[in-house]
Design a protein around this motif. Structure first.
Motif, PDB file in Angstrom:
ATOM      1  N   GLY A 123       0.824  -1.202   0.000  1.00 51.58           N
ATOM      2  CA  GLY A 123       0.000   0.000   0.000  1.00 51.58           C
ATOM      3  C   GLY A 123       0.858   1.253   0.000  1.00 51.58           C
ATOM      4  O   GLY A 123       0.637   2.187  -0.785  1.00 51.58           O
ATOM      5  N   ALA A 124       1.872   1.255   0.863  1.00 52.98           N
ATOM      6  CA  ALA A 124       2.771   2.409   0.941  1.00 52.98           C
ATOM      7  C   ALA A 124       3.482   2.613  -0.391  1.00 52.98           C
ATOM      8  O   ALA A 124       3.672   3.739  -0.855  1.00 52.98           O
ATOM      9  CB  ALA A 124       3.786   2.192   2.058  1.00 52.98           C
ATOM     10  N   SER A 125       3.851   1.488  -1.001  1.00 55.18           N
ATOM     11  CA  SER A 125       4.538   1.551  -2.282  1.00 55.18           C
ATOM     12  C   SER A 125       3.629   2.159  -3.362  1.00 55.18           C
ATOM     13  O   SER A 125       4.045   3.055  -4.098  1.00 55.18           O
ATOM     14  CB  SER A 125       4.981   0.135  -2.653  1.00 55.18           C
ATOM     15  N   PHE A 126       2.391   1.704  -3.414  1.00 55.04           N
ATOM     16  CA  PHE A 126       1.414   2.269  -4.361  1.00 55.04           C
ATOM     17  C   PHE A 126       1.300   3.776  -4.150  1.00 55.04           C
ATOM     18  O   PHE A 126       1.308   4.558  -5.088  1.00 55.04           O
ATOM     19  CB  PHE A 126       0.016   1.658  -4.124  1.00 55.04           C
ATOM     20  N   PHE A 127       1.202   4.154  -2.882  1.00 56.73           N
ATOM     21  CA  PHE A 127       1.026   5.556  -2.539  1.00 56.73           C
ATOM     22  C   PHE A 127       2.186   6.389  -3.082  1.00 56.73           C
ATOM     23  O   PHE A 127       1.982   7.405  -3.743  1.00 56.73           O
ATOM     24  CB  PHE A 127       0.908   5.707  -1.024  1.00 56.73           C
ATOM     25  N   LEU A 128       3.396   5.925  -2.818  1.00 57.31           N
ATOM     26  CA  LEU A 128       4.565   6.700  -3.234  1.00 57.31           C
ATOM     27  C   LEU A 128       4.673   6.779  -4.751  1.00 57.31           C
ATOM     28  O   LEU A 128       4.941   7.845  -5.316  1.00 57.31           O
ATOM     29  CB  LEU A 128       5.834   6.085  -2.646  1.00 57.31           C
TER      30      LEU A 128
ATOM     31  N   ILE C 314      -5.730   6.179  -6.980  1.00 49.99           N
ATOM     32  CA  ILE C 314      -4.815   5.116  -6.579  1.00 49.99           C
ATOM     33  C   ILE C 314      -4.009   5.549  -5.355  1.00 49.99           C
ATOM     34  O   ILE C 314      -3.667   4.754  -4.486  1.00 49.99           O
ATOM     35  CB  ILE C 314      -3.862   4.747  -7.726  1.00 49.99           C
ATOM     36  N   LEU C 315      -3.744   6.850  -5.302  1.00 49.07           N
ATOM     37  CA  LEU C 315      -3.040   7.419  -4.156  1.00 49.07           C
ATOM     38  C   LEU C 315      -3.801   7.136  -2.867  1.00 49.07           C
ATOM     39  O   LEU C 315      -3.260   6.592  -1.902  1.00 49.07           O
ATOM     40  CB  LEU C 315      -2.910   8.924  -4.373  1.00 49.07           C
ATOM     41  N   PHE C 316      -5.104   7.459  -2.905  1.00 46.06           N
ATOM     42  CA  PHE C 316      -5.914   7.213  -1.711  1.00 46.06           C
ATOM     43  C   PHE C 316      -6.069   5.722  -1.440  1.00 46.06           C
ATOM     44  O   PHE C 316      -6.140   5.287  -0.303  1.00 46.06           O
ATOM     45  CB  PHE C 316      -7.295   7.869  -1.875  1.00 46.06           C
ATOM     46  N   PHE C 317      -6.105   5.000  -2.534  1.00 41.71           N
ATOM     47  CA  PHE C 317      -6.245   3.557  -2.415  1.00 41.71           C
ATOM     48  C   PHE C 317      -5.044   2.958  -1.669  1.00 41.71           C
ATOM     49  O   PHE C 317      -5.201   2.132  -0.760  1.00 41.71           O
ATOM     50  CB  PHE C 317      -6.365   2.973  -3.828  1.00 41.71           C
ATOM     51  N   GLY C 318      -3.842   3.388  -2.032  1.00 43.13           N
ATOM     52  CA  GLY C 318      -2.638   2.915  -1.336  1.00 43.13           C
ATOM     53  C   GLY C 318      -2.696   3.263   0.139  1.00 43.13           C
ATOM     54  O   GLY C 318      -2.415   2.424   1.008  1.00 43.13           O
ATOM     55  N   LEU C 319      -3.106   4.475   0.411  1.00 44.20           N
ATOM     56  CA  LEU C 319      -3.221   4.931   1.789  1.00 44.20           C
ATOM     57  C   LEU C 319      -4.229   4.069   2.556  1.00 44.20           C
ATOM     58  O   LEU C 319      -3.988   3.652   3.687  1.00 44.20           O
ATOM     59  CB  LEU C 319      -3.686   6.388   1.764  1.00 44.20           C
ATOM     60  N   LEU C 320      -5.342   3.785   1.878  1.00 44.64           N
ATOM     61  CA  LEU C 320      -6.392   2.976   2.493  1.00 44.64           C
ATOM     62  C   LEU C 320      -5.852   1.598   2.877  1.00 44.64           C
ATOM     63  O   LEU C 320      -6.168   1.052   3.938  1.00 44.64           O
ATOM     64  CB  LEU C 320      -7.552   2.831   1.498  1.00 44.64           C
ATOM     65  N   MET C 321      -5.034   1.027   1.990  1.00 44.53           N
ATOM     66  CA  MET C 321      -4.467  -0.297   2.286  1.00 44.53           C
ATOM     67  C   MET C 321      -3.614  -0.254   3.549  1.00 44.53           C
ATOM     68  O   MET C 321      -3.695  -1.134   4.405  1.00 44.53           O
ATOM     69  CB  MET C 321      -3.612  -0.783   1.107  1.00 44.53           C
ATOM     70  N   VAL C 322      -2.773   0.778   3.659  1.00 45.44           N
ATOM     71  CA  VAL C 322      -1.917   0.890   4.845  1.00 45.44           C
ATOM     72  C   VAL C 322      -2.778   1.017   6.097  1.00 45.44           C
ATOM     73  O   VAL C 322      -2.593   0.311   7.084  1.00 45.44           O
ATOM     74  CB  VAL C 322      -0.976   2.104   4.725  1.00 45.44           C
ATOM     75  N   VAL C 323      -3.752   1.911   6.035  1.00 45.90           N
ATOM     76  CA  VAL C 323      -4.588   2.157   7.207  1.00 45.90           C
ATOM     77  C   VAL C 323      -5.370   0.902   7.588  1.00 45.90           C
ATOM     78  O   VAL C 323      -5.402   0.490   8.750  1.00 45.90           O
ATOM     79  CB  VAL C 323      -5.560   3.335   6.924  1.00 45.90           C
ATOM     80  N   MET C 324      -5.963   0.254   6.579  1.00 45.85           N
ATOM     81  CA  MET C 324      -6.745  -0.956   6.841  1.00 45.85           C
ATOM     82  C   MET C 324      -5.908  -2.029   7.523  1.00 45.85           C
ATOM     83  O   MET C 324      -6.321  -2.667   8.480  1.00 45.85           O
ATOM     84  CB  MET C 324      -7.266  -1.533   5.523  1.00 45.85           C
ATOM     85  N   MET C 325      -4.716  -2.255   6.999  1.00 50.85           N
ATOM     86  CA  MET C 325      -3.870  -3.300   7.552  1.00 50.85           C
ATOM     87  C   MET C 325      -3.473  -2.980   8.984  1.00 50.85           C
ATOM     88  O   MET C 325      -3.334  -3.857   9.809  1.00 50.85           O
ATOM     89  CB  MET C 325      -2.615  -3.472   6.693  1.00 50.85           C
ATOM     90  N   ASN C 326      -3.283  -1.669   9.257  1.00 46.12           N
ATOM     91  CA  ASN C 326      -2.920  -1.287  10.609  1.00 46.12           C
ATOM     92  C   ASN C 326      -4.075  -1.482  11.582  1.00 46.12           C
ATOM     93  O   ASN C 326      -3.868  -1.808  12.735  1.00 46.12           O
ATOM     94  CB  ASN C 326      -2.451   0.174  10.644  1.00 46.12           C
ATOM     95  N   ILE C 327      -5.301  -1.280  11.080  1.00 46.63           N
ATOM     96  CA  ILE C 327      -6.448  -1.436  11.966  1.00 46.63           C
ATOM     97  C   ILE C 327      -6.854  -2.899  12.077  1.00 46.63           C
ATOM     98  O   ILE C 327      -7.089  -3.413  13.160  1.00 46.63           O
ATOM     99  CB  ILE C 327      -7.642  -0.600  11.454  1.00 46.63           C
ATOM    100  N   ARG C 328      -6.946  -3.571  10.958  1.00 42.00           N
ATOM    101  CA  ARG C 328      -7.360  -4.985  10.969  1.00 42.00           C
ATOM    102  C   ARG C 328      -6.333  -5.838  10.227  1.00 42.00           C
ATOM    103  O   ARG C 328      -6.528  -6.177   9.057  1.00 42.00           O
ATOM    104  CB  ARG C 328      -8.741  -5.145  10.310  1.00 42.00           C
ATOM    105  N   PRO C 329      -5.251  -6.197  10.897  1.00 39.25           N
ATOM    106  CA  PRO C 329      -4.164  -6.913  10.214  1.00 39.25           C
ATOM    107  C   PRO C 329      -4.601  -8.270   9.646  1.00 39.25           C
ATOM    108  O   PRO C 329      -3.968  -8.773   8.730  1.00 39.25           O
ATOM    109  CB  PRO C 329      -3.105  -7.109  11.297  1.00 39.25           C
ATOM    110  N   ASP C 330      -5.657  -8.861  10.175  1.00 39.21           N
ATOM    111  CA  ASP C 330      -6.067 -10.161   9.654  1.00 39.21           C
ATOM    112  C   ASP C 330      -7.151 -10.047   8.594  1.00 39.21           C
ATOM    113  O   ASP C 330      -7.778 -11.033   8.226  1.00 39.21           O
ATOM    114  CB  ASP C 330      -6.566 -11.058  10.801  1.00 39.21           C
TER     115      ASP C 330
END
Lengths: 316, 258, 352, 238
Positions: A123-128, C314-330
């Motif tokens: 996700g971080a990679s996509f963002f960057l 896609i920018l927000f999408f990447g951010l969403l992935m990071v946030v989601m994983m941090n909140i619900r890692p499983d």
């Protein structure tokens, strides 16, 4: 297929292989260092490198280079290039530390699944990548020619140009410095201790959080310097530059045995050479196929890579 | 000779330059409980790892029913009749107790992946058998009330029992138990001793690694002692207890000689 | 190790639903399934502001990316989620399926339905060829080998003639009419129904397999591969099966995809596809097929719903992935095995 | 009192490994914890070192509650552990391993030579091997290194987890001799052992641990002659 070129251009292929390998090595070290302490592929490391290339470009723009001027004199070049390198190293290093905090730290403390961390990094990679695609308009960006690239001297068919010499001297100097840091400084020892036995490291008073942050910083700085060398050598960048170089560097790290510093170096130079020779023989298009086939073969016969440690061998 | 179900001949195992086992001879006969004792690090678990095929021995032979099993993959050896438990309980934590036992029972079944997908008659028969056998074994080990719980949520003692049940589901000729009493209190150890005897009486030969001497001495028919990868003694429990070499190496009653 | 836990209300969809589901009768379950399936089939007609996407045709979004993501994610879930094999080259199977239909359909006039089967078969064959050597490795080494495989397939497609090289292949035939349903270029709905049907079939096969011996074997391998081997499970065989079955789904998806888009180029099959599908699996809840399907639908849907953000989505999408994983890692709906009740004598599961 | 543990409980998930333990170590004492595998001995040591968090109870070190101190900072407080399985850094040399013992001290280079000298006097074997990688040492040498490394931090309480594990009888004797010597230099020791005979005979006081509970405590010599203990841990008697 053309084997005669291997004979006639042998020295040249070796030289270029080593130069490219040296750049790979600096990036591969970042993968391997982080893998050592976290047992994790830092998927976004390639973007740390990409960010560095744009930092380099930014400095030349601020200094007013347009790319149409004559190469500058050696003294001014060294000053300029050191400035570029430092800025890239600072940018990449701090980005890497930030990445650790944002994408990894919480997951690590929760003891989350390794795959979850991988997805977070993706996700971080996509963002960057997206951020830089937007900022840079998806364009190819040229780096001004700062250095006269005429051959200084030649050995057999190998032309030693100034940029290659800078890359070689710089990269080897940096590798030596890294070795000193890892072996000689307190945090360096911490990295080694955490890589070898995290639980005991804590008992000896090692602050694991601090060591991990430092590891990301080191990896980021190395990637930043690598990006400066890359720009000097290739003179162009694009938002997806990290992806291509990252795969090669990561492959090199695995080839040598991920988590092992010596392995990352050996793997990088091996990969640089393999790529030069396979491009020469089969054409550039087949380069990556050959690379991966060799990787597969190595792993099949030596499943932990060339210098893989038997330490992590599963025990019953 | 023919009653020797498992026989290990001149077994040597080296890792790098380190010799973990050297010229070890052992056997387990039909209907007996054989014990393997020795200090930590003497190579007892390595014996298990070599006989079950996890390591290939540097030299020597392993015979199961007079047939060499060296070089076979662990799952083949398991199906030929050698099942084991582990020093630190290793269950499939996210599966129910019954499912854990069924994985062992499955290995005796014929149905493959395609048959399972289309639900052939064979697959239904096999499923039923596995369920039935697993339920029986849970009963046998006295943990049938745990069947539906996830293995990782079971109390420690029941996890140990479940591990034995899973191994028995393979219908082994010889059952290898690696420190089954570890972490048990004296009362539980007594119960475990009875259980192991019951397993033997049900027709399974047992090879036991154990540190608890009172348990070993009470239930074993024969005891072998390993020290530094070498067998230093073999005999009945009382012979072993009075063997000076064993006392020096293992029981550790040293200079203070209480 | 000072873990500061943010205490969140225990929202567990799976538990709530599981409790309700176990209380239902057989008839109720059948009705529920029929209603749910029917809902999915009529979904393309529900193009309203709530479901619909602002700038793209809702029915197309349903086919691609949503339907495709779901189909491939449940295929990859067999590999990554169920048996714990980290596969970063799933796109290779997708590409093999797509090129099978493209080449055989254009040059030899093979029927689409034949090509779907052949595409799956070729993908399986590739899975065996790669899996036999590669599955001896574990973890990250396996990951990089599979990643390499994905890249090799793409690079080969660029550099050989029969794939049309970098220019790709155009004029790929659509599926022939199927009981009156016409597959037209400008109507994505039949393709959506096709993917939906394939997904349902996959889920059916998956449920059957996982409830029986293969499912137990895969789970055992994921939990502890060594012990599985000691328990008589042929681990290599089952890992290979997982790999190959996942590959078959990918191959089938590829053939369907090619038939809808009518032209393909190698660049469609880059690493990002593998990564995206893997993200669907982990995001949704690895190993739980409902979570995976839901996660894949969501990851397909969001970038389209976010189209109003145009370039920055896609920018927000990447951010969403990071946030989601941090909140619900499983994942959103994590795999969580529920305890069961068995009959003490037969070992058969009894419903509560 | 150097260390005081009160009503300590520790759980792994649902499984309670320590079910309310109280014990203490006085200055200058060797205290031993004896018990079978899985009785909770290692869990207790890990909790004292801070690697595991207790679900209830108090740990006081030198009359100060150390719950809030991060595990890596407990070394500075004067607590150091030689872990179970020795925990040698296999890729570091013997010298580097020893230096790791001083990692927590910012001034680690001060008195380094002096500390090393002390270790080499205590373990002459380590001096011979100082440039050899830790992973290539024999089990006995690794155990010496592990203890030496912990002592480098100049602890007031040394935690030893199964120092005799996997060692030859000759080495075991030697290790216990060294343990007494360390005590005579003024370091208190909390010793966890399965080798009950040796441990009890060198300890001032001892606790017997069984499935997470202390079932007996007393002077080492007394427990050594206790029939029940002989039976359970030595297999002789009765």
């Amino acid at each position: 297929m053309d084997f005669s070129i291997v004979v006639s251009e042998f020295a040249s292929l070796v030289l270029d292989g080593i130069v490219v390998g040296a750049i790979y090595a600096l990036v591969a070290l970042g993968y391997t260092l982080v893998y050592g302490v976290l047992r994790l592929i830092n998927f976004a490391h390639s973007e740390i490198f990409m960010l560095g290339t744009f930092a380099c470009l930014g400095v030349t723009m601020l200094l007013g280079y347009t790319g149409f001027e004559e190469p500058i004199g050696i003294g001014l070049f060294l000053l300029t290039f050191i400035l570029i390198t430092v800025v890239a190293a600072v940018a990449s290093g701090s980005a890497a530390m930030l990445l650790e905090v944002v994408a990894y730290r919480r997951l690590r403390r929760k003891g989350a699944n390794r795959l979850s961390s991988l997805i977070s990094a993706i996700g971080a990679s996509f963002f960057l990548v997206e951020l830089f695609r937007l900022l840079t308009d998806s364009k190819d960006w040229d780096f001004p020619r700062l250095l006269d690239k005429n051959s200084l001297f030649e050995v057999s068919s190998a032309y030693f140009t100034a940029d290659k010499l800078v890359v070689l001297i710089g990269a080897f100097g940096l590798m030596f410095a890294l070795d000193r840091i890892i072996k000689g400084t307190r945090l360096g020892r911490g990295i080694r201790a955490v890589s070898q036995d995290e639980k005991t490291a804590v008992l000896m008073g090692v602050d694991v959080d601090k060591v991990i942050a430092f590891t990301f910083l080191l990896g980021g700085v190395l990637a930043g310097v690598a990006s400066a060398f890359y720009m000097l050598f290739y003179e162009a960048t694009k938002f997806n530059v990290g992806f291509l170089l990252g795969i090669s560097a990561f492959t090199a790290a695995v080839l040598g045995g991920i988590g092992n510093i010596r392995g990352a170096l050996a793997g990088s130079f091996a990969l640089g050479l393999i790529q030069q020779f396979s491009s020469a023989i089969l054409g550039y298009n087949w380069r990556d196929v050959v690379t991966f086939l060799i990787l597969v073969l190595v792993l099949l016969f030596k499943p932990t890579g060339l210098f893989g440690e038997a330490l992590q061998r599963a025990r019953v | 000779m023919s009653d020797r179900l498992l026989e290990v001949r001149n077994l040597t195992m080296q890792f790098g330059g380190v010799t973990a086992l050297s010229e070890v001879n052992l056997h387990v006969s039909e209907g007996e409980i054989a014990a393997l004792i020795g200090p930590n690090g003497a190579g007892k678990t390595t014996v298990f790892n070599v006989t079950t095929g996890y390591y290939t021995p540097t030299s020597g032979q392993v015979l199961l029913n007079n047939e060499s099993i060296v070089g076979l993959k662990p799952h083949k050896i398991a199906r030929k009749g050698l099942a084991r438990t582990f020093q630190n309980v290793r269950l499939f934590g996210d599966m129910t107790a019954l499912e854990n036992v069924m994985t062992g029972a499955d290995s005796r079944n014929k149905v493959g992946l395609i048959g399972s997908m289309f639900g052939t008659a064979q697959s239904r028969r096999d499923e039923e058998n596995s369920h039935l056998k697993a339920a029986e074994l849970l009963n046998f080990m006295g943990i049938s009330h745990r069947g539906g719980q996830l293995a990782r949520n079971l109390p420690y003692g029941d996890q140990r029992r479940l591990e034995i049940a899973r191994a028995l589901a393979l219908e082994p000729k010889v059952l290898l138990l690696d420190e089954p009493a570890a972490g048990f209190n004296p009362q539980e150890k007594v119960e475990l001793g009875e259980l192991i005897k019951k397993i033997r009486d049900a027709g399974f030969a047992v090879l036991l690694i154990e540190h608890d001497m009172s348990l070993v001495m009470k239930i074993s028919d024969r005891v072998s002692v390993l020290d530094f990868g070498q067998k230093i003694a073999e005999g009945t429990p009382s012979e072993i207890q009075n063997n000076q070499r064993v006392i020096d190496a293992y029981l550790g009653v040293a200079d203070h000689a209480s | 190790m000072s873990t500061s836990k943010i205490s969140m209300p225990k929202f567990n969809l799976r538990d709530k639903f599981g409790d309700w589901w176990e209380g239902t009768t057989r008839n109720q379950r059948i009705i529920f399934r029929v209603v749910l399936i029917a809902f999915f089939y009529i979904l393309p007609f529900l193009d309203n502001p709530v479901f619909g996407t602002t700038e793209s045709d809702f029915a197309s979004v349903l086919f691609y990316p949503m339907g495709m993501y779901v189909l491939m994610a449940i295929g990859l879930n067999i590999v990554v989620g169920k048996s714990g094999i980290l596969d970063l080259g799933y796109v290779a199977f997708f590409a093999i399926g797509a090129y099978t239909h493209a080449i055989l359909g254009i040059s030899f006039g093979f029927n689409f339905w034949v090509n779907v089967v052949l595409g799956m078969a070729f993908a399986m064959l590739a899975g065996v060829l790669l899996g036999l050597p590669a599955l001896r490795l574990r973890g990250d080494y396996l990951a990089i080998i599979t990643l390499g495989f994905g890249e090799i397939v793409r690079i080969v497609a660029i550099n050989v003639n029969f794939t049309g090289g970098a220019a790709g292949l155009a004029g790929i035939p659509a599926p022939p009419n199927f009981f009156g349903v016409e597959f037209l270029v400008d109507d994505p709905r039949p393709f959506y129904w096709l993917v939906l049907t394939l997904s349902l079939l996959t889920i059916w096969a998956y449920m059957r397999l996982t409830k029986r011996r293969p499912g137990r074997a895969w789970e055992a391998i994921r939990e502890d591969e060594d012990v599985a081997e000691f328990m008589g499970i042929a681990t290599t065989k089952y890992k290979l099966w997982a790999f190959v079955l996942g590959g078959a789904i990918g191959g089938g998806a590829g053939a369907v995809y090619a038939s809808q888009v009518t032209s393909i180029v190698p660049e469609l099959f880059d690493l990002n596809v593998s990564i995206m599908i893997l993200a669907c699996v982990v995001f949704g809840g690895m190993g739980n097929i409902w979570g995976v399907a839901f996660g894949a639908a969501l990851l397909g849907y969001f970038p389209e719903k976010l189209r109003f953000l145009s370039d920055t989505r896609i920018l927000f999408f990447g951010l969403l992935m990071v946030v989601m994983m941090n909140i619900r890692p499983d994942g959103i709906i994590p795999r969580k095995k529920r305890e069961k009740v068995y009959d003490k004598n037969t070992g058969k599961e009894v419903s509560r | 009192m150097l260390l005081e543990v009160k009503d300590l409980k520790v759980s792994y998930g649902k499984i309670e490994a320590i079910k309310g333990i109280s014990l203490k170590v006085n200055k200058g004492e060797i205290v031993t914890l004896v018990g079978a595998n899985g009785a909770g001995k290692t869990t207790l040591l890990k909790t004292i070192s801070g690697i595991l968090k207790p679900s209830a109870g108090v740990i006081n070190f030198e009359d100060k509650d150390i719950q809030g101190i991060a595990p890596h900072n407990r070394v500075l407080e004067g607590l150091c552990q030689a872990p179970e399985g020795r925990g040698i850094f296999p890729g570091m040399t013997v010298l580097e391993n020893l230096e790791m013992g001083k990692y927590s001290r910012p001034d680690w280079k001060n008195e380094l030579a002096e500390d090393l000298e002390r270790m080499y006097t205590l373990f002459p074997r380590l001096k011979e091997r100082q440039n050899q990688a830790g992973g290539t040492l024999s089990g006995g040498e690794q155990q010496m290194l592990s203890i030496g490394r912990a002592l480098m931090s100049r602890p007031r309480l040394l935690l030893l987890d199964e120092p005799s594990m996997g060692l030859a009888p000759m080495f075991i004797q030697q290790i216990f001799k060294i343990i007494r010597e360390i005590q005579s230099q003024g370091v208190s020791i909390l010793l966890v052992e399965q080798n009950a005979a040796q441990a009890l005979s060198c300890a001032n006081r001892a606790y017997i641990l069984e499935t997470g509970n202390i079932v007996k405590e007393g002077a080492g010599k007394d427990l050594l002659n206790d029939d029940a203990i002989k039976k359970a841990y030595l297999g002789t008697g009765a």
